[in-house]
Scaffold this motif. Structure first.
Motif, PDB file in Angstrom:
ATOM      1  N   VAL A 258       0.855  -1.193   0.000  1.00 53.92           N
ATOM      2  CA  VAL A 258       0.000   0.000   0.000  1.00 53.92           C
ATOM      3  C   VAL A 258       0.887   1.237   0.000  1.00 53.92           C
ATOM      4  CG1 VAL A 258      -1.932   1.173   1.135  1.00 53.92           C
ATOM      5  CG2 VAL A 258      -1.654  -1.298   1.420  1.00 53.92           C
ATOM      6  N   LEU A 259       0.430   2.295  -0.691  1.00 52.48           N
ATOM      7  CA  LEU A 259       1.130   3.576  -0.622  1.00 52.48           C
ATOM      8  C   LEU A 259       0.146   4.685  -0.278  1.00 52.48           C
ATOM      9  CD1 LEU A 259       0.381   5.526  -3.273  1.00 52.48           C
ATOM     10  CD2 LEU A 259       2.035   4.084  -4.425  1.00 52.48           C
ATOM     11  N   LEU A 260       0.699   5.786   0.190  1.00 50.29           N
ATOM     12  CA  LEU A 260      -0.053   7.017   0.433  1.00 50.29           C
ATOM     13  C   LEU A 260       0.625   8.125  -0.340  1.00 50.29           C
ATOM     14  CD1 LEU A 260      -2.279   8.506   2.179  1.00 50.29           C
ATOM     15  CD2 LEU A 260      -0.391   9.082   3.728  1.00 50.29           C
ATOM     16  N   THR A 261      -0.154   8.877  -1.111  1.00 50.07           N
ATOM     17  CA  THR A 261       0.426   9.967  -1.886  1.00 50.07           C
ATOM     18  C   THR A 261       0.573  11.218  -1.018  1.00 50.07           C
ATOM     19  OG1 THR A 261      -1.656  10.953  -2.662  1.00 50.07           O
ATOM     20  CG2 THR A 261      -0.759   9.097  -3.923  1.00 50.07           C
ATOM     21  N   GLU A 262       1.265  12.189  -1.589  1.00 48.18           N
ATOM     22  CA  GLU A 262       1.359  13.502  -0.959  1.00 48.18           C
ATOM     23  C   GLU A 262      -0.007  14.184  -0.960  1.00 48.18           C
ATOM     24  OE1 GLU A 262       3.505  16.413  -3.264  1.00 48.18           O
ATOM     25  OE2 GLU A 262       2.937  15.451  -5.145  1.00 48.18           O
ATOM     26  N   ASP A 263      -0.122  15.246  -0.211  1.00 50.41           N
ATOM     27  CA  ASP A 263      -1.337  16.062  -0.155  1.00 50.41           C
ATOM     28  C   ASP A 263      -1.362  16.968  -1.379  1.00 50.41           C
ATOM     29  OD1 ASP A 263      -3.019  18.393   0.455  1.00 50.41           O
ATOM     30  OD2 ASP A 263      -3.227  17.480   2.424  1.00 50.41           O
ATOM     31  N   ALA A 264      -2.258  16.672  -2.325  1.00 53.54           N
ATOM     32  CA  ALA A 264      -2.348  17.453  -3.571  1.00 53.54           C
ATOM     33  C   ALA A 264      -3.775  17.375  -4.087  1.00 53.54           C
ATOM     34  CB  ALA A 264      -1.364  16.920  -4.599  1.00 53.54           C
ATOM     35  N   PRO A 265      -4.723  18.077  -3.448  1.00 61.72           N
ATOM     36  CA  PRO A 265      -6.147  17.896  -3.751  1.00 61.72           C
ATOM     37  C   PRO A 265      -6.535  18.137  -5.210  1.00 61.72           C
ATOM     38  CG  PRO A 265      -5.773  19.787  -2.285  1.00 61.72           C
ATOM     39  CD  PRO A 265      -4.509  19.015  -2.336  1.00 61.72           C
ATOM     40  N   GLU A 266      -5.982  19.166  -5.842  1.00 60.89           N
ATOM     41  CA  GLU A 266      -6.369  19.461  -7.225  1.00 60.89           C
ATOM     42  C   GLU A 266      -5.896  18.365  -8.174  1.00 60.89           C
ATOM     43  OE1 GLU A 266      -5.310  23.358  -8.500  1.00 60.89           O
ATOM     44  OE2 GLU A 266      -6.393  24.362  -6.868  1.00 60.89           O
ATOM     45  N   LEU A 267      -4.677  17.905  -7.973  1.00 61.14           N
ATOM     46  CA  LEU A 267      -4.142  16.850  -8.823  1.00 61.14           C
ATOM     47  C   LEU A 267      -4.918  15.550  -8.612  1.00 61.14           C
ATOM     48  CD1 LEU A 267      -2.016  16.183 -10.915  1.00 61.14           C
ATOM     49  CD2 LEU A 267      -0.371  15.786  -9.061  1.00 61.14           C
ATOM     50  N   VAL A 333       4.852  10.124  -3.861  1.00 64.59           N
ATOM     51  CA  VAL A 333       4.491   9.166  -2.820  1.00 64.59           C
ATOM     52  C   VAL A 333       5.101   9.627  -1.500  1.00 64.59           C
ATOM     53  CG1 VAL A 333       4.744   6.791  -2.008  1.00 64.59           C
ATOM     54  CG2 VAL A 333       4.325   7.254  -4.433  1.00 64.59           C
ATOM     55  N   GLU A 334       4.279   9.670  -0.455  1.00 66.61           N
ATOM     56  CA  GLU A 334       4.773  10.095   0.854  1.00 66.61           C
ATOM     57  C   GLU A 334       5.285   8.918   1.680  1.00 66.61           C
ATOM     58  OE1 GLU A 334       2.688  12.294   4.564  1.00 66.61           O
ATOM     59  OE2 GLU A 334       2.868  13.455   2.699  1.00 66.61           O
ATOM     60  N   ILE A 335       4.587   7.764   1.585  1.00 68.01           N
ATOM     61  CA  ILE A 335       4.959   6.609   2.389  1.00 68.01           C
ATOM     62  C   ILE A 335       4.399   5.355   1.719  1.00 68.01           C
ATOM     63  CG2 ILE A 335       2.900   6.889   3.834  1.00 68.01           C
ATOM     64  CD1 ILE A 335       4.404   5.683   6.155  1.00 68.01           C
ATOM     65  N   ALA A 336       5.084   4.240   1.896  1.00 67.66           N
ATOM     66  CA  ALA A 336       4.588   2.951   1.401  1.00 67.66           C
ATOM     67  C   ALA A 336       4.895   1.886   2.445  1.00 67.66           C
ATOM     68  CB  ALA A 336       5.238   2.588   0.064  1.00 67.66           C
ATOM     69  N   TRP A 337       4.043   0.879   2.508  1.00 67.00           N
ATOM     70  CA  TRP A 337       4.239  -0.183   3.507  1.00 67.00           C
ATOM     71  C   TRP A 337       3.683  -1.497   2.980  1.00 67.00           C
ATOM     72  CZ3 TRP A 337       0.652   3.724   3.884  1.00 67.00           C
ATOM     73  CH2 TRP A 337      -0.699   3.345   3.974  1.00 67.00           C
ATOM     74  N   SER A 338       3.897  -2.549   3.730  1.00 70.79           N
ATOM     75  CA  SER A 338       3.375  -3.854   3.348  1.00 70.79           C
ATOM     76  C   SER A 338       2.800  -4.544   4.576  1.00 70.79           C
ATOM     77  CB  SER A 338       4.466  -4.734   2.725  1.00 70.79           C
ATOM     78  OG  SER A 338       5.370  -5.156   3.728  1.00 70.79           O
ATOM     79  N   GLY A 339       2.183  -5.687   4.361  1.00 66.27           N
ATOM     80  CA  GLY A 339       1.647  -6.486   5.460  1.00 66.27           C
ATOM     81  C   GLY A 339       1.385  -7.895   4.973  1.00 66.27           C
ATOM     82  N   LEU A 340       1.423  -8.845   5.900  1.00 71.28           N
ATOM     83  CA  LEU A 340       1.174 -10.247   5.561  1.00 71.28           C
ATOM     84  C   LEU A 340      -0.274 -10.615   5.831  1.00 71.28           C
ATOM     85  CD1 LEU A 340       4.314 -12.093   6.987  1.00 71.28           C
ATOM     86  CD2 LEU A 340       3.902 -11.301   4.649  1.00 71.28           C
ATOM     87  N   MET A 341      -0.909 -11.215   4.842  1.00 74.13           N
ATOM     88  CA  MET A 341      -2.259 -11.765   4.987  1.00 74.13           C
ATOM     89  C   MET A 341      -2.149 -13.283   5.029  1.00 74.13           C
ATOM     90  SD  MET A 341      -4.114  -9.547   1.987  1.00 74.13           S
ATOM     91  CE  MET A 341      -2.998 -10.236   0.761  1.00 74.13           C
ATOM     92  N   ALA A 342      -3.179 -13.912   5.560  1.00 72.99           N
ATOM     93  CA  ALA A 342      -3.241 -15.371   5.561  1.00 72.99           C
ATOM     94  C   ALA A 342      -4.253 -15.817   4.509  1.00 72.99           C
ATOM     95  CB  ALA A 342      -3.656 -15.888   6.938  1.00 72.99           C
TER      96      ALA A 342
END
Length: 429
Positions: A258-267, A333-342
């Motif tokens: 998953v990623l989170l973008t920067e704050d850019a409402p118009e874009l 991109v401001e931040i990205a992360w991962s996680g394990l699912m079963a």
């Protein structure tokens, strides 16, 4: 000292800072819940509401794993389709299971209302979008589900789809107006607070190191505690250890990103003009939604059997985002992360009783939030004698995951889904 949540959008916007002490000493309980994700918290809350003495043990923090860092989508259904479920259990039981998945959505909605927590931030609507022309099949399927289950579905033709999701990739969609998306970490923490208020003992940083499960009285041990209980419920997911080998062998840990973008409402608004979340209908597809009042995109996708984080998570996901929406090429991109699912091999949750007093409730990958609510609820009902609906999941038991070969097969299956998706898109150009 309490371990920290990994850095995600959710941990950055977590509403409260309370922690729970590690378990110590000898503790007597009616039920010991192992795992503080959404399934375990749902079970603990329901059991506490019924007057049972509950102890919940979490190895890290409440909702630390996939429960607190997923896409936040809440809708009916399972990771596998209704037709696959029908082939295994028949039409009648398949319909009963699907209705139970609808109930899972309502369980969460009801909990949000009852807990009166604004920081969960539910937003209505999830659209399932196609990157190819189904030639009437999607609309027909929409009508069939509406008739069979009374779902609040609306078919969106191409012009409407492209006015909401400004991308040449999409051809049509179904908007589920009874589904919603929200902040799963704040929801999980709200469940923990309420369970604690009702008398449940919640313990963080308390990984289980051993368990004696054969007698009428079960014993579960952490480094500094010993819990005796009539019932033990295992609700661990992709981070499950080896305390219950039958459980660890029965699913595959699958990573998603998953990623989170920067704050850019118009874009952001130049591409996505709806507050509904978007679920790409490809089996190897993307899921995304707007957060922070529409000023950022939370974008998830890709799955892999690789359980360590690739160094280029953000690059991988951003490429998918910009391929879908070229106008977002300048969006950072401001931040990205991962996680394990079963994931179980049959792609259904694993919910049931291993032996008297020993319960399991896991394998929620692919449709996690709704199915955690179902699992926690029906296991709690089984313990209290309120119902035996957990038996509906008996055909989807603890099937061996195939070990290393199973992991390789899962990765090959994912790649085959990607190839099929590409072929469908190509034919619709």
């Amino acid at each position: 000292m309490s371990s920290a949540y990994i850095d995600t959008y959710y941990s950055r916007t977590v509403a409260t800072s309370e922690t729970y002490p590690a378990a110590t000493g000898r503790i007597q309980a009616d039920v010991c819940v192992v795992g503080g994700g959404l399934a375990g918290l749902t079970a603990a809350l329901k059991l506490a509401r019924s007057g049972r003495k509950v102890v919940l043990l979490e190895g890290q923090r409440v909702a630390w794993g996939a429960s607190g860092r997923n896409g936040g989508f809440v809708s009916a259904g399972y990771a596998t389709g209704l037709s696959s479920i029908e082939r295994r259990v028949g039409k009648d039981q398949a319909k009963e299971l699907f209705r139970l998945s609808m109930e899972g959505v309502e369980i969460i909605r009801r909990n949000i209302d009852d807990l009166d927590t604004e920081d969960v931030m539910p937003v209505p609507g999830i659209a399932k979008a196609l990157r190819y022309d189904s030639r009437g099949a999607l609309q027909a399927g929409c009508e069939a589900q509406r008739r069979a289950f009374g779902l609040n579905l609306r078919y969106l033709p191409r012009d409407e789809v492209r006015s909401l999701f400004v991308s040449p990739k999409y051809h049509e969609a179904i908007l589920d107006e009874s589904a919603f998306h929200f902040h799963p970490l704040n929801y999980g923490r709200a469940l923990a607070r309420e369970a604690g208020r009702l008398g449940a003992s919640i313990h963080e940083n308390s990984p289980v190191i051993s368990a004696d499960l054969d007698g009428a009285q079960k014993t579960v041990r952490t480094k500094n505690a010993e819990i005796a209980a009539e019932h033990v419920v295992f609700t661990t997911g992709g981070y499950t250890g080896a305390v219950l080998p039958a459980l660890k062998r029965a699913f595959l840990p699958i990573a998603t990103y998953v990623l989170l973008t920067e704050d850019a409402p118009e874009l952001v608004q130049s591409a996505i003009r709806t507050r509904a979340a978007i679920l790409d209908d490809r089996r190897a597809g993307d899921y995304y939604r707007l957060v922070d009042d529409g000023s950022r995109i939370l974008w998830g996708g890709r799955i892999t059997t690789r359980t360590t984080d690739p160094r280029d998570i953000a690059t991988l996901l951003r490429r998918e985002m910009v391929t879908t929406y070229p106008q977002l090429a300048a969006l950072k991109v401001e931040i990205a992360w991962s996680g394990l699912m079963a994931y179980a091999r049959h792609l259904m949750p694993q919910i049931g009783q291993l032996r008297p007093g020993v319960w399991y409730c896991t394998a929620f990958g692919g449709h996690g939030i709704n199915t955690t609510a179902i699992g926690g609820t029906v296991i709690a009902q089984g313990i209290t004698g309120e119902s035996d609906r957990y038996r509906l999941f008996a055909p989807f038991g603890l099937v061996w995951n195939g070990g290393i070969l199973g992991r390789a097969a899962a990765q090959l299956t994912y790649w085959s889904y990607q190839a099929t998706d590409v072929a469908k898109e190509f034919r619709s150009r």
